[in-house]
Design an enzyme around this catalytic site. Structure first.
Site, PDB file in Angstrom:
ATOM      1  N   LYS A 103      -9.680   2.149  -9.177  1.00  0.00           N
ATOM      2  CA  LYS A 103     -10.102   2.221  -7.775  1.00  0.00           C
ATOM      3  C   LYS A 103     -11.194   3.273  -7.619  1.00  0.00           C
ATOM      4  O   LYS A 103     -11.018   4.433  -8.009  1.00  0.00           O
ATOM      5  CB  LYS A 103      -8.880   2.577  -6.923  1.00  0.00           C
ATOM      6  CG  LYS A 103      -8.947   2.174  -5.477  1.00  0.00           C
ATOM      7  CD  LYS A 103      -7.562   2.362  -4.854  1.00  0.00           C
ATOM      8  CE  LYS A 103      -7.561   2.007  -3.385  1.00  0.00           C
ATOM      9  NZ  LYS A 103      -6.226   2.269  -2.791  1.00  0.00           N
ATOM     10  N   ASP A 130       0.861  -1.185   0.000  1.00  0.00           N
ATOM     11  CA  ASP A 130       0.000   0.000   0.000  1.00  0.00           C
ATOM     12  C   ASP A 130       0.898   1.236   0.000  1.00  0.00           C
ATOM     13  O   ASP A 130       1.122   1.867   1.035  1.00  0.00           O
ATOM     14  CB  ASP A 130      -0.888  -0.024   1.248  1.00  0.00           C
ATOM     15  CG  ASP A 130      -2.034   0.968   1.167  1.00  0.00           C
ATOM     16  OD1 ASP A 130      -2.329   1.447   0.055  1.00  0.00           O
ATOM     17  OD2 ASP A 130      -2.635   1.256   2.220  1.00  0.00           O
ATOM     18  N   PHE A 138     -11.789  -1.428   4.830  1.00  0.00           N
ATOM     19  CA  PHE A 138     -10.794  -0.741   5.653  1.00  0.00           C
ATOM     20  C   PHE A 138     -10.891  -1.222   7.101  1.00  0.00           C
ATOM     21  O   PHE A 138     -11.927  -1.040   7.746  1.00  0.00           O
ATOM     22  CB  PHE A 138     -11.022   0.768   5.587  1.00  0.00           C
ATOM     23  CG  PHE A 138     -10.429   1.414   4.368  1.00  0.00           C
ATOM     24  CD1 PHE A 138     -10.319   0.739   3.170  1.00  0.00           C
ATOM     25  CD2 PHE A 138      -9.976   2.724   4.420  1.00  0.00           C
ATOM     26  CE1 PHE A 138      -9.781   1.332   2.048  1.00  0.00           C
ATOM     27  CE2 PHE A 138      -9.428   3.342   3.303  1.00  0.00           C
ATOM     28  CZ  PHE A 138      -9.331   2.652   2.115  1.00  0.00           C
ATOM     29  N   THR A 149     -13.114   0.772  -3.060  1.00  0.00           N
ATOM     30  CA  THR A 149     -12.393   1.155  -1.858  1.00  0.00           C
ATOM     31  C   THR A 149     -13.279   1.938  -0.900  1.00  0.00           C
ATOM     32  O   THR A 149     -14.470   2.120  -1.141  1.00  0.00           O
ATOM     33  CB  THR A 149     -11.145   1.971  -2.248  1.00  0.00           C
ATOM     34  OG1 THR A 149     -10.331   2.195  -1.101  1.00  0.00           O
ATOM     35  CG2 THR A 149     -11.523   3.302  -2.877  1.00  0.00           C
ATOM     36  N   GLU A 165      -6.600   5.308  -8.519  1.00  0.00           N
ATOM     37  CA  GLU A 165      -7.900   5.766  -8.031  1.00  0.00           C
ATOM     38  C   GLU A 165      -8.484   6.892  -8.868  1.00  0.00           C
ATOM     39  O   GLU A 165      -7.794   7.820  -9.274  1.00  0.00           O
ATOM     40  CB  GLU A 165      -7.761   6.222  -6.570  1.00  0.00           C
ATOM     41  CG  GLU A 165      -9.079   6.454  -5.889  1.00  0.00           C
ATOM     42  CD  GLU A 165      -9.016   6.183  -4.402  1.00  0.00           C
ATOM     43  OE1 GLU A 165      -9.991   6.513  -3.709  1.00  0.00           O
ATOM     44  OE2 GLU A 165      -8.002   5.632  -3.923  1.00  0.00           O
TER      45      GLU A 165
END
Length: 310
Positions: free
Chosen positions: A124, A17, A170, A148, A88
């Site tokens: 994303k 990440d 998350f 996400t 993203e």
């Protein structure tokens, strides 16, 4: 003796990440994920700043420069990993299905122009209702998506309904919310509500036969990672990768698909059902909104940086 990172790799695909190319070279993950905050951080390094200057020099607008920079970093990461790289969509588009689809097409085109492998690209998108519907369209077009900012079970269900390739629930941000709201409770180990959320989603997907990949994200400590050993994928920041690489000892599989009994899949959620169930989960509502605002703010900071380079 085997490190915990090595042991984890035997049962879970390890994803980095980060947008830090040196960290990716060091940890050799299978995949890598980025977001606006990580792109901003990468742009502040000497190598990233040069990429940012090139993006500004070769594009007509700051928005285009931001996309060019994200793809430049993503393509460089893709050259270092054998698997997927996630890039993203602008968080400011999170409530606009058609704009999200259009931005995804632009990013794919930029990756193609960069000579990257678009089969190893994940677009994303925030797990709003509008974002999930955009992913449903993109997946039918053959563009794989990573949904996400996922905090609630209803988000996970809708993503599976949409045929999303992968979700990123998350963990740490769920823990943050519960700690803030119940500071005296014990949330350690298996009591971590973020861990419990991902376990529930993973088990539901496996029981129901969904193909959507579950990739736990946003970790606060290595205990959360250890309690999700066996999850399809886990995306982990460099600091926690280093901790796992420096720890030895047993790492037991916590999620085992051979222990799952299949059941019939639930009916697909309607928009009104999704919105009502999401509304009933204060944590999911607050953390989704907060996450979108934070990513949008970092996108603006990135655009300010790019503007300063003109």
């Amino acid at each position: 003796m085997t490190t915990k990172l090595d042991a984890l790799r035997q049962m879970t695909t390890v994803v980095a990440d980060t947008g830090d190319l040196e960290a990716i070279k060091q940890w050799k993950p299978e995949d890598a994920t980025t977001n606006p905050s990580l792109i901003l951080k990468a742009a502040e390094t000497p190598e990233g700043l040069e990429r940012a200057k090139e993006a500004v020099a070769t594009t007509s607008s700051i928005e285009a420069a931001g996309d060019h920079l994200a793809v430049s970093i993503g393509a460089a990461i893709q050259s270092l990993v054998p698997g997927y790289v996630s890039t993203e969509v602008d968080a400011r588009l999170s409530f606009d299905t058609q704009a999200t689809i259009a931005k995804a097409h632009q990013l794919v085109e930029l990756y193609q122009q960069a000579g990257a492998d678009t089969d190893r690209l994940l677009i994303k998108i925030a797990s709003t209702w509008e974002g999930i519907q955009a992913a449903a369209v993109l997946e039918k077009e053959g563009i794989k998506c990573n949904l996400t900012l996922l905090f609630g079970f209803e988000q996970a269900q809708a993503c599976a309904d949409a045929g999303a390739f992968l979700i990123s629930p998350f963990v740490g941000r769920i823990l943050d919310w519960h700690k803030a709201n119940q500071p005296n409770r014990d949330f350690s180990g298996a009591n971590d509500p973020g861990v419990q959320s991902v376990q529930r989603i993973w088990q539901h997907y496996k029981r129901s036969g969904y193909n959507t990949v579950v990739m736990g994200a946003s970790f606060r400590n290595t205990s959360e990672i250890e309690h999700l050993a066996g999850c399809d994928r886990l995306t982990i920041g460099p600091a926690l990768l280093e901790q796992l690489a420096n720890e030895t000892g047993d790492l037991a599989r916590q999620l085992d698909p051979t222990q799952i009994t299949s059941t019939a899949a639930d009916p697909a959620l309607t928009q009104s059902q999704f919105r009502w169930q999401h509304n009933q989960d204060a944590m999911a509502v607050e953390k989704l909104s907060q996450g979108i605002r934070a990513f949008a703010a970092d996108q603006v900071k990135l655009e300010d940086l790019l503007t300063s380079l003109r």
